[in-house]
Design an enzyme around this catalytic site. Sequence first.
Site, PDB file in Angstrom:
ATOM      1  N   GLY A  59       1.702  24.950  44.347  1.00  0.00           N
ATOM      2  CA  GLY A  59       2.718  25.713  44.444  1.00  0.00           C
ATOM      3  C   GLY A  59       3.215  25.260  43.392  1.00  0.00           C
ATOM      4  N   ASP A  98      10.311  11.788  47.151  1.00  0.00           N
ATOM      5  CA  ASP A  98       9.321  11.443  46.962  1.00  0.00           C
ATOM      6  C   ASP A  98       9.996  12.268  45.377  1.00  0.00           C
ATOM      7  OD1 ASP A  98       8.603  14.405  46.386  1.00  0.00           O
ATOM      8  OD2 ASP A  98       7.323  13.637  44.855  1.00  0.00           O
ATOM      9  N   ASP A 147       0.846  17.136  47.754  1.00  0.00           N
ATOM     10  CA  ASP A 147       1.651  18.540  47.036  1.00  0.00           C
ATOM     11  C   ASP A 147       0.531  19.606  46.995  1.00  0.00           C
ATOM     12  OD1 ASP A 147       5.072  20.155  45.959  1.00  0.00           O
ATOM     13  OD2 ASP A 147       3.254  20.590  47.184  1.00  0.00           O
ATOM     14  N   SER A 148       0.791  21.059  47.798  1.00  0.00           N
ATOM     15  CA  SER A 148      -0.123  21.905  47.628  1.00  0.00           C
ATOM     16  C   SER A 148      -0.795  22.298  46.303  1.00  0.00           C
ATOM     17  CB  SER A 148       0.417  22.973  48.474  1.00  0.00           C
ATOM     18  OG  SER A 148       1.598  23.305  48.457  1.00  0.00           O
TER      19      SER A 148
HETATM   20  C1  LIG Z   1      14.169  14.915  39.562  1.00  0.00           C
HETATM   21  O1  LIG Z   1      12.007  15.418  38.921  1.00  0.00           O
HETATM   22  C2  LIG Z   1      12.581  16.761  38.166  1.00  0.00           C
HETATM   23  O2  LIG Z   1      12.536  17.706  39.842  1.00  0.00           O
HETATM   24  C3  LIG Z   1      11.740  18.009  40.141  1.00  0.00           C
HETATM   25  C4  LIG Z   1      12.000  17.365  41.520  1.00  0.00           C
HETATM   26  N1  LIG Z   1      12.044  18.308  42.324  1.00  0.00           N
HETATM   27  C5  LIG Z   1      10.794  18.935  43.322  1.00  0.00           C
HETATM   28  N2  LIG Z   1      11.305  20.025  43.981  1.00  0.00           N
HETATM   29  C6  LIG Z   1      10.729  20.532  44.790  1.00  0.00           C
HETATM   30  C7  LIG Z   1      10.513  21.806  45.804  1.00  0.00           C
HETATM   31  C8  LIG Z   1       9.053  21.846  46.257  1.00  0.00           C
HETATM   32  C9  LIG Z   1       8.531  22.978  47.138  1.00  0.00           C
HETATM   33  O3  LIG Z   1       9.766  23.384  47.452  1.00  0.00           O
HETATM   34  N3  LIG Z   1       7.952  23.084  47.300  1.00  0.00           N
HETATM   35  C10 LIG Z   1       6.509  22.206  47.030  1.00  0.00           C
HETATM   36  N4  LIG Z   1       5.436  22.489  47.566  1.00  0.00           N
HETATM   37  N5  LIG Z   1       6.427  20.927  46.278  1.00  0.00           N
HETATM   38  C11 LIG Z   1       8.016  20.770  45.676  1.00  0.00           C
HETATM   39  C12 LIG Z   1       8.078  19.589  44.492  1.00  0.00           C
HETATM   40  C13 LIG Z   1       9.192  19.861  44.111  1.00  0.00           C
HETATM   41  N6  LIG Z   1      10.029  18.364  43.124  1.00  0.00           N
HETATM   42  C14 LIG Z   1      10.868  17.665  39.522  1.00  0.00           C
HETATM   43  O4  LIG Z   1       9.675  18.870  38.977  1.00  0.00           O
HETATM   44  C15 LIG Z   1       9.812  19.114  37.876  1.00  0.00           C
HETATM   45  C16 LIG Z   1       8.552  18.082  37.001  1.00  0.00           C
HETATM   46  C17 LIG Z   1       9.994  20.403  37.404  1.00  0.00           C
HETATM   47  O5  LIG Z   1      10.611  18.352  36.690  1.00  0.00           O
HETATM   48  C18 LIG Z   1      10.417  17.371  38.135  1.00  0.00           C
END
Ligand SMILES: CO[C@@H]1O[C@H](CNc2nc3cc4c(=O)[nH]c(N)nc4cc3[nH]2)[C@H]2OC(C)(C)O[C@@H]12
Length: 373
Positions: free
Chosen positions: A96, A267, A93-94
Amino acid sequence: MTETFQFKLHATDGKARRGEVSMPRGTIRTPAFMPVGTVGTVKAMYLDQVKDLGADIILGNTYHLMLRPGAERVARLGGLHNLIRWQGPILTDSGGFQVMSLAGLRKLDEQGVTFKSHVDGALFHMSPERSIEIQGLLDSDIQMQLDECVALPAEPKEIERAMEMSLRWAERCKVAFGDQPGKAMFGIVQGGDIPELRVRSAEALKGLDLKGYAVGGLAVGEPQEVMLRMLDITCPELPVEKPRYLMGVGTPDDILRSVAQGIDMFDCVMPTRSGRHGLAFTRHGRINLRNARHAEDMRPLDEQSSCPATRDYSRAYLHHLIRSNESLGGMLLSWNNLAYYQELMAGIRLAIEEGRFADFMAETQETWRRGDL
Ligand SMILES: CO[C@@H]1O[C@H](CNc2nc3cc4c(=O)[nH]c(N)nc4cc3[nH]2)[C@H]2OC(C)(C)O[C@@H]12
């Protein structure tokens, strides 16, 4: 394996797709679940176990790895695959999203993000170009564009601003990535929960002719039906012949329903993070091993499983380990949960091949409802 990045569709069943991504480091059977290896480790697991469970690819994070051990250091040590001893594909992942969710964001403008490290408070600036440079130093196989993910609910104007900037950053990332035949750079569709912004984002990214497309800005706290509605709107706008990756998703039910909308790659920290906290995913639904009702239950989680953690250890012992906060508790439940997720993906792939995905989804959801925990 191929010298270039290729995606082939083998079968479809409704909107569900069975395919495979071929790259120099290996082939990814889709629909695929990518275990999260944030800082170069799938927490509490040996990567040999992760591979033996059927994972073809794991995920790493630019944000965490640039802080520790550092991108230039990883490059000096021969790249991420060499350092962590994983020879299959890695998607990174990048950064951001992690900057927004973990770091102390100081500034976000056209140039990129400026943030304070959650590790030691040091100040960093990351542009789209630097994010791609870092992913190159890590020798990542599938690199994500730098984007801005807006937490929902949010003002439409804010969602539109972030979506449009993410499109401009996608163009800059494509230029920075250049032409790397055995690797891929994926664009990320943004647009929050606003249909016309989702369509605009997908159409503009399609015009960049990228090797794959992620759907971002979801799994950020919105209800499942909102996520699914955004997929229903977004997937038809994406090229049929390119892989689609739904970031951060999800629970087994999220995955089933998103495959039904045409998603190929997933993922989520769910199986590993919740395993460390005592939650077991099984064919019969979820079991919270912290619960006292398991204290003297000598049954394993599932005696029919091929996974030793699921077949050989009693619920009483797992309960004791989790209650005692012993490392082995998190190790065994992470093992069980990743085994269950990969078993679910294998079942999904076979069901699509055999044209019975709708029945498979309904039967699986019914088994969870019936329980037998
Ligand atoms: C159920 O796990 C919690 O929910 C988050 C997973 N949900 C998530 N949506 C995402 C959206 C993006 C995006 O728009 N762009 C980039 N580059 N990467 C992303 C990575 C993402 N992961 C986990 O992230 C936290 C740690 C907040 O709790 C976990």
